[in-house]
Write an enzyme that holds these catalytic residues in place. Structure first.
Site, short mmCIF file in Angstrom:
data_model
loop_
_atom_site.label_atom_id
_atom_site.label_comp_id
_atom_site.label_asym_id
_atom_site.label_seq_id
_atom_site.Cartn_x
_atom_site.Cartn_y
_atom_site.Cartn_z
N LYS A 10 -18.31 42.74 -4.18
CA LYS A 10 -18.58 44.13 -4.59
C LYS A 10 -19.74 44.18 -5.58
CE LYS A 10 -14.92 46.76 -5.20
NZ LYS A 10 -13.64 47.28 -5.75
N GLY B 130 -19.32 52.78 -1.69
CA GLY B 130 -19.15 51.82 -0.62
C GLY B 130 -20.35 50.93 -0.36
N LYS C 292 -9.92 39.52 -4.53
CA LYS C 292 -9.01 39.27 -3.42
C LYS C 292 -8.77 40.56 -2.66
CE LYS C 292 -5.62 37.08 -1.16
NZ LYS C 292 -5.92 36.00 -0.20
N LYS D 88 -13.69 58.85 0.80
CA LYS D 88 -12.45 59.61 0.91
C LYS D 88 -12.66 60.84 1.80
CE LYS D 88 -11.50 58.16 -3.80
NZ LYS D 88 -11.54 58.56 -5.21
N ARG E 24 -16.46 60.78 -14.70
CA ARG E 24 -16.92 62.12 -14.33
C ARG E 24 -15.76 62.88 -13.71
NH1 ARG E 24 -16.72 61.24 -8.93
NH2 ARG E 24 -17.42 59.21 -8.16
N VAL F 102 -14.43 64.65 -6.90
CA VAL F 102 -14.42 65.65 -5.83
C VAL F 102 -13.00 66.19 -5.64
CG1 VAL F 102 -14.82 66.04 -3.37
CG2 VAL F 102 -16.35 64.53 -4.65
N ARG G 28 -11.62 67.48 2.83
CA ARG G 28 -13.07 67.65 2.64
C ARG G 28 -13.70 68.16 3.93
NH1 ARG G 28 -15.39 62.75 -1.18
NH2 ARG G 28 -13.51 62.45 -2.45
#
Length: 460
Positions: A159, A166, A202, A237, A293, A296, A339
């Site tokens: 990451k 993503g 992991k 999401k 922040r 959404v 959404r």
């Protein structure tokens, strides 16, 4: 410093949301906009609007000097960054404060600490919050990362230490292709965030994504319970709920308390979200990251707690103490948010700008539609495809799903393809109704329900 006026350094539905919250508090609102958004709903609703550049976000919504100058010229007391764009940019927060205005959010130092995922993991560990097994810090080479992966066992996830959305992420199932994947992730992270730093974690199989809303004024800290965000596509999401379903009460209490402890340990100011992976099989949860922040999906928390999170952010930025104690906050019922994007789910979710020819929104006391839409609005091709969010409340999750199905049938955005058909299908799906889902469920579900690029298939 008392806030009398606020500049909204964002666009779309979140700009409209902030304007309405600010006006409810009696604040003057100033909306910045690009040339592509000159006729947006946010511009129409704000007390004053300022053009800050051309359509390209880099020259408008990401242009810090232009935004600061607009705030100075209009006499703004505060700047609200919304989400996306500069919302988690520490330099922007510092620039706002240096210009003598309040930044509606945490300090630049807090954003730097919690925005760096490695530093945030370390802060979480110090606060006693469980973290996913993985590297202790940034990795200096692919060889070091491969060694750590071998120790904790495959599959692992590489990451990006900075950023989100993503990007800079790879799931690796064995050592054969490790170095190539590591270099690709680092290059992608460098291009997206200007920081190619990586760490390794992991992979938790069939994990759920559960996050906790926190509020702090630097001295007092509370959580507003949790949200379920497991329905995702490409780590984005799609559908969110509050509270998380099938979560044992003892786990809920520990999970939410850990988020408040983390906020307290760093002296957090404003609204933030602590994100976790949850393992149903073991009932263990693991810290992922902090979003410094408004999210959404914040409306589902508002629907079940009665707290206006955006108003709370504005009050805190103005110097007011937190207006609630932990014992004052309770969950009432269940809420789901869908959404609604300008994308065609039958054509691999291709973005689809165009003109909204007709808009029909369900009118019901249990339904809320946060959007930037009006009939005749031209959706520009330059930005994120999110048009709005349909939020529904019920006494139980079952009642909420029933009301959601009815609301989705009543919601119509004509003139462009949207993801409404996707949500209608999800609301009717027995597995979604049972809550037997995880973060990879939706992508597998889509493979069986929707056609790939160029094709079209009816939704079951």
């Amino acid at each position: 410093m008392m806030i009398r006026s606020v500049l909204i350094a964002n666009r779309g539905e979140i700009a409209v949301r902030i304007i309405r919250a600010a006006k409810a508090l009696g604040l003057r609102t100033i909306q910045v906009h690009s040339s592509a958004d000159a006729d947006s709903l946010a511009v129409r609703l704000a007390d004053e609007a300022v053009a800050i550049g051309p359509a390209a976000a880099k020259k408008s919504y990401l242009n810090i000097p232009a935004i600061i100058e607009a705030a100075r010229q209009t006499g703004a007391d505060a700047v609200h960054p919304g989400y996306g764009f500069l919302a988690e940019n520490a330099d922007f927060a510092d620039s706002v404060m240096a210009a003598g205005m309040r930044f509606v959010g945490p300090s630049g130092d807090s954003i730097r600490l919690l925005g760096d995922k490695v530093a945030a993991r370390e802060a979480a560990s110090k606060a006693g919050v469980p973290t996913v097994p993985g590297s202790d810090g940034r990795m200096s080479s692919a060889a070091e990362a491969a060694s750590i992966a071998a120790d904790i066992g495959f599959p692992v996830m590489i990451k990006a230490a900075a950023g989100g959305g993503g990007r800079g992420i790879r799931i690796i199932h064995d050592a054969d292709d490790f170095e190539k994947q590591f270099l690709q992730a680092s290059t992608e992270a460098e291009a997206a965030f200007g920081d190619g730093g990586l760490y390794v974690e992991k992979v938790i199989p069939a994990a759920r994504h559960v996050e906790v809303q926190v509020l702090g004024d630097g001295r007092n800290f509370v959580h507003c319970f949790e949200r379920e965000c497991s329905l995702q596509r490409r780590r984005q999401k799609v559908w969110e709920e509050a509270p998380a379903f099938r979560l044992p009460e003892s786990v809920r209490q520990r999970l939410c308390a850990s988020a408040a402890d983390l906020a307290r340990s760093v002296g957090y100011v404003g609204a933030g979200t602590v994100e976790y992976l949850y393992d149903d099989a073991t009932q263990n949860f693991f810290f992922i990251e902090v979003n410094t922040r408004i999210q959404v999906e914040h409306p589902v928390t508002e629907m079940v707690t009665g707290i206006d999170l955006v108003q709370e952010m504005l009050k805190i930025a103005g110097g007011a103490p937190l207006s609630m104690r932990q014992e004052d906050i309770a969950i009432a019922g269940h809420a789901i948010e869908c959404r609604i994007n300008a994308e065609d789910p039958f054509r691999d979710f291709q973005p689809w700008p165009g003109t909204v020819e007709e808009l029909s929104v369900p009118q019901d006391e249990h339904v809320r539609f946060d959007s930037m839409l009006y009939e005749g609005y031209v959706v520009p091709p330059f930005y994120d495809s999110l048009l709005g969010k349909l939020i529904v409340h019920g006494r139980t999750r079952e009642q909420c799903l029933s009301r959601l199905s009815a609301a989705l049938e009543a919601l119509a955005v004509e003139g462009i393809p949207t993801t409404i058909p996707l949500h209608r299908a999800l609301a009717a799906d027995p597995q979604v109704a049972s809550g037997d889902i995880h973060t990879r469920f939706l992508e597998r579900w889509l493979e069986s329900k929707f056609a790939g690029a160029g094709g079209k298939r009816e939704v079951a």
